[in-house]
Design a protein around this motif. Structure first.
Motif, short mmCIF file in Angstrom:
data_model
loop_
_atom_site.label_atom_id
_atom_site.label_comp_id
_atom_site.label_asym_id
_atom_site.label_seq_id
_atom_site.Cartn_x
_atom_site.Cartn_y
_atom_site.Cartn_z
N GLY A 1 10.01 -8.10 1.48
CA GLY A 1 9.89 -7.08 0.43
C GLY A 1 8.82 -6.06 0.78
N LEU A 2 7.71 -6.54 1.33
CA LEU A 2 6.63 -5.64 1.74
C LEU A 2 7.07 -4.74 2.89
CD1 LEU A 2 3.64 -5.10 1.03
CD2 LEU A 2 3.03 -6.68 2.88
N LEU A 3 7.80 -5.33 3.84
CA LEU A 3 8.33 -4.53 4.96
C LEU A 3 9.24 -3.41 4.46
CD1 LEU A 3 9.21 -7.02 7.86
CD2 LEU A 3 7.67 -5.06 7.96
N HIS A 4 10.10 -3.75 3.51
CA HIS A 4 11.02 -2.74 2.98
C HIS A 4 10.26 -1.70 2.16
CE1 HIS A 4 14.12 -5.59 4.20
NE2 HIS A 4 15.04 -4.67 3.95
N GLY A 5 9.32 -2.16 1.34
CA GLY A 5 8.62 -1.23 0.47
C GLY A 5 7.69 -0.28 1.20
N LEU A 6 7.04 -0.76 2.23
CA LEU A 6 6.04 0.06 2.93
C LEU A 6 6.48 0.58 4.28
CD1 LEU A 6 2.71 -1.86 2.17
CD2 LEU A 6 3.82 -0.02 0.87
N LEU A 7 7.64 0.16 4.75
CA LEU A 7 8.08 0.61 6.08
C LEU A 7 9.50 1.17 6.05
CD1 LEU A 7 7.29 0.80 9.10
CD2 LEU A 7 8.31 -1.48 9.39
N PHE A 8 10.46 0.32 5.74
CA PHE A 8 11.86 0.73 5.87
C PHE A 8 12.26 1.78 4.83
CE2 PHE A 8 12.51 -3.83 7.53
CZ PHE A 8 12.19 -3.45 8.81
N ILE A 9 12.05 1.49 3.55
CA ILE A 9 12.51 2.39 2.48
C ILE A 9 11.84 3.77 2.56
CG2 ILE A 9 12.66 2.73 -0.01
CD1 ILE A 9 14.67 0.74 1.14
N PRO A 10 10.52 3.88 2.76
CA PRO A 10 9.93 5.22 2.88
C PRO A 10 10.56 6.05 4.00
CG PRO A 10 8.20 3.61 2.57
CD PRO A 10 9.47 2.84 2.78
N VAL A 11 10.86 5.41 5.12
CA VAL A 11 11.48 6.12 6.24
C VAL A 11 12.91 6.50 5.89
CG1 VAL A 11 12.29 5.89 8.62
CG2 VAL A 11 10.00 5.11 8.01
N LEU B 1 -10.82 3.42 -0.23
CA LEU B 1 -10.66 3.53 1.22
C LEU B 1 -9.21 3.28 1.64
CD1 LEU B 1 -11.78 3.78 4.09
CD2 LEU B 1 -12.36 1.33 3.99
N MET B 2 -8.59 2.19 1.07
CA MET B 2 -7.22 1.86 1.48
C MET B 2 -6.24 2.94 1.05
SD MET B 2 -7.12 -0.81 3.29
CE MET B 2 -5.34 -0.96 3.27
N SER B 3 -6.41 3.49 -0.16
CA SER B 3 -5.54 4.59 -0.59
C SER B 3 -5.72 5.80 0.31
CB SER B 3 -5.84 4.96 -2.04
OG SER B 3 -5.58 3.87 -2.90
N HIS B 4 -6.95 6.02 0.71
CA HIS B 4 -7.24 7.13 1.64
C HIS B 4 -6.53 6.91 2.98
CE1 HIS B 4 -9.58 10.48 3.25
NE2 HIS B 4 -9.82 9.72 4.31
N ILE B 5 -6.53 5.66 3.45
CA ILE B 5 -5.85 5.33 4.71
C ILE B 5 -4.35 5.57 4.58
CG2 ILE B 5 -5.24 3.42 6.25
CD1 ILE B 5 -8.06 2.30 5.77
N PHE B 6 -3.76 5.13 3.47
CA PHE B 6 -2.32 5.33 3.27
C PHE B 6 -2.00 6.83 3.22
CE2 PHE B 6 -2.04 0.87 1.87
CZ PHE B 6 -0.83 0.52 2.43
N GLU B 7 -2.87 7.61 2.60
CA GLU B 7 -2.60 9.04 2.43
C GLU B 7 -2.85 9.84 3.70
OE1 GLU B 7 -3.73 12.67 -0.66
OE2 GLU B 7 -4.91 10.81 -0.65
N ARG B 8 -3.93 9.57 4.40
CA ARG B 8 -4.34 10.40 5.54
C ARG B 8 -3.78 9.91 6.88
NH1 ARG B 8 -8.61 13.89 4.48
NH2 ARG B 8 -8.44 14.53 2.29
N PHE B 9 -3.52 8.62 6.96
CA PHE B 9 -3.14 8.08 8.27
C PHE B 9 -1.75 7.44 8.27
CE2 PHE B 9 -7.80 7.95 8.05
CZ PHE B 9 -8.12 8.72 9.16
N TYR B 10 -1.55 6.45 7.39
CA TYR B 10 -0.29 5.71 7.46
C TYR B 10 0.91 6.57 7.09
CZ TYR B 10 3.14 2.00 6.78
OH TYR B 10 4.27 1.22 6.88
N GLY B 11 0.80 7.37 6.00
CA GLY B 11 1.91 8.23 5.58
C GLY B 11 2.32 9.21 6.66
N PRO B 12 1.38 10.01 7.20
CA PRO B 12 1.73 10.94 8.28
C PRO B 12 2.25 10.22 9.53
CG PRO B 12 -0.34 11.57 7.27
CD PRO B 12 0.03 10.25 6.69
N PHE B 13 1.72 9.01 9.78
CA PHE B 13 2.19 8.24 10.92
C PHE B 13 3.68 7.91 10.79
CE2 PHE B 13 3.00 3.91 12.61
CZ PHE B 13 2.79 4.16 13.97
N LEU B 14 4.09 7.47 9.58
CA LEU B 14 5.52 7.17 9.37
C LEU B 14 6.39 8.41 9.43
CD1 LEU B 14 5.85 4.53 6.48
CD2 LEU B 14 6.13 4.20 8.92
#
Length: 856
Positions: free
Chosen positions: A830-840, A483-496
């Protein structure tokens, strides 16, 4: 195409440039994974045997303990230690003429502070203090079937125990306080002078005079000789027991409070810290096991990764057992700060485990177990190699620290990280293979009984939930997406990927950076020595009373003249007086106390001519017989040549201690005579001169090393630069926010900052490597794919680490609370950078295409 075919095919790729080691590494790890998957029991049992053998080193733990505060928390080659050696060799003390002023160490003593909210100089209060003083001096202690008292172990002056000035002034009679006019800071009586500021605290003077009207605190010292440490330690223990019991009785009588300490109290209290967190280890590992099992739990009774999660926690325990054990066997000192290592290793090991489980779940279910493990290693092993290598290198670089506690931590932690990586590759991989064999046979996770994928509809719902499993996606032939991987793929990734969200991320990062930089500018340096004791320690009250009532006057600093001087020569005397004037012109220097000034006054009072060598040497001897204490301040040859001497300057608490020490040293260097300034506290103050420079140097070197590692293992130079950027950004954030959280830069926090260097690269390296490895062409899709693959494992690793160290926030030890605060900041940022700042940032500043192309 099977994994074996792909492996064979990989050997026929074109010759690669020398800097492209990522692809060969993936091939090697793929081969290793296939081999481990084919022989899982070998790689499961061997680490267990190895850990058991190396763990035997724990039998030597007690002998390897090295918790001497001076050795571990002051610079190993500090300047003050060399200066102390000179003082001890040039001005050796004598037991018959004890002088606290002339001690080159902290000495051997017991002390107490009696305080009152109103006035301590009343007959009632002084009677209680005299009663307590009498009980201390008459206390009987057993040693080797013999009894002894204070008089048998006290430091002596002319055959008598050293006296407490304030009690001597009133002649040990409380009623005399009404007839004595005490003057502050110096009291003069019977041709003697008493430094009353050492005995009286929070003094109020009568208007326009130096006469004491009232005071709120009295401090008593009981100095001991150092001939038999075992004997004096027994007396100090008895003193603590006596005063701790007697203080409550004193409070009831006259409403005074008593705080107390000894010269060994801090060391004894510091050694209690490890025992205070032993129970926290069991809580931490219980939380880690629980969280790992819950987060790896699947409703599918076959595909669930419960046993892999448990083995992942066990793997970290084996790493700590092996890493600590081998160093203990190699006779490496074990410092108390090392006790926080298991918390860090647990976070690293679980992070690797979550990555490997995520990659396993993306392999083809119908493949053989060796092929699935080969595919898992091909995708995961390089990623966890990057983070493990950077973690270990950062810690080994920290071994260059001038602090013994930091060196010990970095060595134990670095070796443990290496074992953690080794066991993740071998033991954990073997456990995954064994679990994979169970899955391949469609066996239940608990009963290991073979169960069907589906039960007939006639069965009850409970049977369907508990007795079926093994389903997978028939289209992709992979396990069902979480479920969480699905959320990252379908919602969080496109959101960023949305432009407005990216703009908001930039604003958030700008605010984060601004607050961090502000915090860096207000970051304080230095370790407050009382922080080494537990919060509920009796010495905390003593240090608080000391700071509240006796903080106006700092310490008597000795100034050694390291060269022979012609003290009778007017020119050289002027040079020396010029040096004294420079010291006294400093706003924190109150007065000077020197044998040659006293000798000059003595000569003037008795009309002696000391302007020639013969006259000076002739009259000096009688002067020293009248003032025998001054003999300890002169290094004289048998033919009366003065090779070296020393005098003392009284300092005030008007500047930071590090500024006082460095200013005094600079003033000494500017004098025409060769001078040396020293005080036993300078041993600890020396940390201020090295902590900042050494920390910055270690961080800069580590960042460069991390960049090199990233360039070698991440096949994209731009993404490697982003990893280095993330390291710097996280470190700035941690340093800034730890200042706002009340944490100083000291040897304790430096340990955690060194560890932070390694931790800060983990999440960003995972995402960057996954971003580069993604087969997608569009940068937004690459970022989304990277988050879908590793977003949830990264989140799992972060949460497991935070939950693991969360229990340390309840610790009564400053060391472990500081560890919690900094690890919390490191993981959060580290989590902020890995999941928010660096991907952007990766999607905005150019595509990070591979610089090493070719299929694997």
């Amino acid at each position: 195409v099977s994994s074996t075919d792909s492996l064979t095919e990989s050997f026929f790729i074109p010759h690669l440039p020398p800097y492209c080691i990522e692809r060969p590494l993936r091939i090697c790890f793929e081969l290793l994974g296939h081999f481990i998957g084919s022989h899982p029991w070998l790689f499961c049992i061997t680490p267990l045997i190895l850990s058991a053998c190396l763990g035997s080193g724990f039998y030597l733990l007690k002998d390897r303990m090295s918790n001497n505060i001076e050795e571990q928390f002051t610079p190993v080659d500090g300047r003050a230690k060399l200066e102390r050696k000179y003082i001890q060799e040039t001005f050796p003390g004598t037991y018959s003429m004890f002088s606290p002023l002339r001690l080159s160490t902290d000495g051997n003593y017991a002390t107490l502070i009696a305080t009152s909210d109103r006035n301590i100089l009343t007959v009632e209060a002084l009677q209680d203090i005299l009663h307590l003083d009498s009980r201390v001096k008459s206390m009987v202690v057993q040693f080797d079937n013999q009894e002894f008292e204070y008089v048998d172990v006290c430091a002596e002056v002319m055959g008598s125990c050293t006296s407490n000035d304030i009690l001597g002034i009133i002649q040990y009679n409380a009623n005399n306080i009404d007839t004595v006019n005490l003057t502050f800071p110096w009291h003069y009586s019977d041709f003697r002078s008493f430094a009353l500021y050492l005995s009286l605290g929070s003094v109020t003077l009568c208007k326009e005079s130096s006469v004491v009207e009232r005071a709120k605190a009295i401090q008593l010292h009981y100095y001991l000789h150092e001939e038999n440490k075992t004997k004096t330690d027994l007396w100090l223990e008895s003193f603590i027991h006596l005063v701790s019991n007697a203080s409550s009785a004193s409070i009831q009588v006259s409403r005074i409070t008593v705080s107390y300490s000894t010269s060994t109290s801090m060391q004894w209290e510091f050694e209690k810290s490890p025992a205070s967190v032993v129970y926290l280890f069991s809580i931490t590992y219980a939380i880690a096991i629980t969280f790992s099992i819950i987060s790896c739990w699947r409703l599918d009774n076959v595909r669930t990764k419960v046993w892999v999660a448990a083995c992942g926690v066990l793997s970290t325990g084996l790493a700590v057992l092996s890493g600590f054990g081998v160093l203990l066997l190699l006779d490496q000192p074990f410092v108390m700060t090392v006790a926080s290592c298991p918390f860090m290793i647990l976070g690293i090991g679980l992070d690797d485990m979550f990555i490997m489980i995520s990659c396993w779940q993306r392999t083809l279910v119908l493949n053989t177990v060796p092929d699935r493990l080969a595919d898992t290693y091909r995708d995961a092993a390089v990623s966890i190699s990057i983070t493990s290598l950077t973690d270990a290198l950062a810690l080994f670089l920290g071994y260059n620290s001038p602090f013994g506690s930091v060196r010990s931590f970095c060595l134990y932690a670095g070796i443990s990280v290496c074992f953690c990586y080794l066991y993740s590759i071998t033991f954990l991989g073997a456990c995954m293979a064994l679990n994979g064999q169970r899955e391949a046979e469609n066996k239940h996770w608990f009963s290991c009984a073979k169960i069907p994928e589906d039960l007939p509809s006639s069965n009850c719902r409970a049977s369907s939930i508990c007795c079926v499993g093994g389903s997978y996606d028939r289209m992709t032939e992979k396990e069902e997406t979480e479920l969480m991987s699905h959320i990252f793929e379908r919602f969080y990734g496109p959101f960023l990927a949305h432009k407005l969200v990216k703009a908001c991320v930039f604003v958030i990062y700008a605010c984060y950076l601004a607050v961090s930089i502000y915090g860096c500018f207000i970051l304080k340096e230095g370790l407050d020595i009382k922080n080494l004791a537990l919060d509920d320690s009796y010495i905390i009250s003593y240090y608080n009373d000391q700071r509240q009532h006796f903080s106006e006057y700092s310490c008597y600093v000795m100034v050694a003249v390291k060269q022979p001087l012609l003290y009778w020569d007017e020119v050289e005397r002027k040079h020396l007086h010029s040096c004294i004037s420079k010291f006294e012109s400093l706003n924190f220097v109150n007065s000077t106390f020197a044998w040659f000034l006293s000798f000059q006054r003595y000569a003037n009072a008795t009309n002696l001519n000391i302007s020639s060598r013969e006259a000076f040497q002739t009259h000096l001897r009688p002067f020293l017989e009248l003032n025998p204490m001054f003999k300890q301040d002169i290094n004289m040859t048998t033919d009366n040549e003065i090779l070296a001497s020393r005098f003392f300057i009284q300092t005030l608490n008007r500047t930071a201690v590090e500024n006082m020490m460095t200013t005094l040293r600079k003033t000494a260097e500017d004098c025409p005579a060769v001078l040396l300034v020293f005080h036993p506290a300078f041993i600890y103050f020396d940390q201020y001169t090295v902590i900042m420079d050494n920390t910055v140097q270690t961080i800069l070197v580590a960042v460069v090393v991390m960049l090199v590692v990233s360039l070698l293992l991440i096949p994209s130079p731009l993404c490697s630069l982003w990893v280095a950027f993330a390291i710097c950004s996280v470190i700035v954030g941690v340093a800034g926010f730890m200042a706002l959280w009340g944490v100083n830069l000291d040897s304790i926090s430096m340990i955690n900052l060194v560890m932070c260097i390694g931790f800060s690269v983990d999440f960003s390296a995972h995402i960057s490597y996954s971003f580069v490895s993604s087969p997608k062409s569009d940068v937004n899709e690459k970022a989304t794919d990277a988050l879908a693959r590793l977003g949830y494992p990264i989140l799992q690793g972060a949460l497991s680490t935070i939950l693991g160290v969360m229990v340390l926030s309840t610790s009564g030890s400053y060391i472990f609370r500081t560890f919690f605060k900094i690890v919390f900041l490191v993981i959060t940022f580290g989590l902020l950078h890995g999941l928010l700042f660096i991907p952007v940032f990766l999607t905005l500043f150019g595509a990070c295409g591979k610089w090493c192309e070719g299929p694997i």
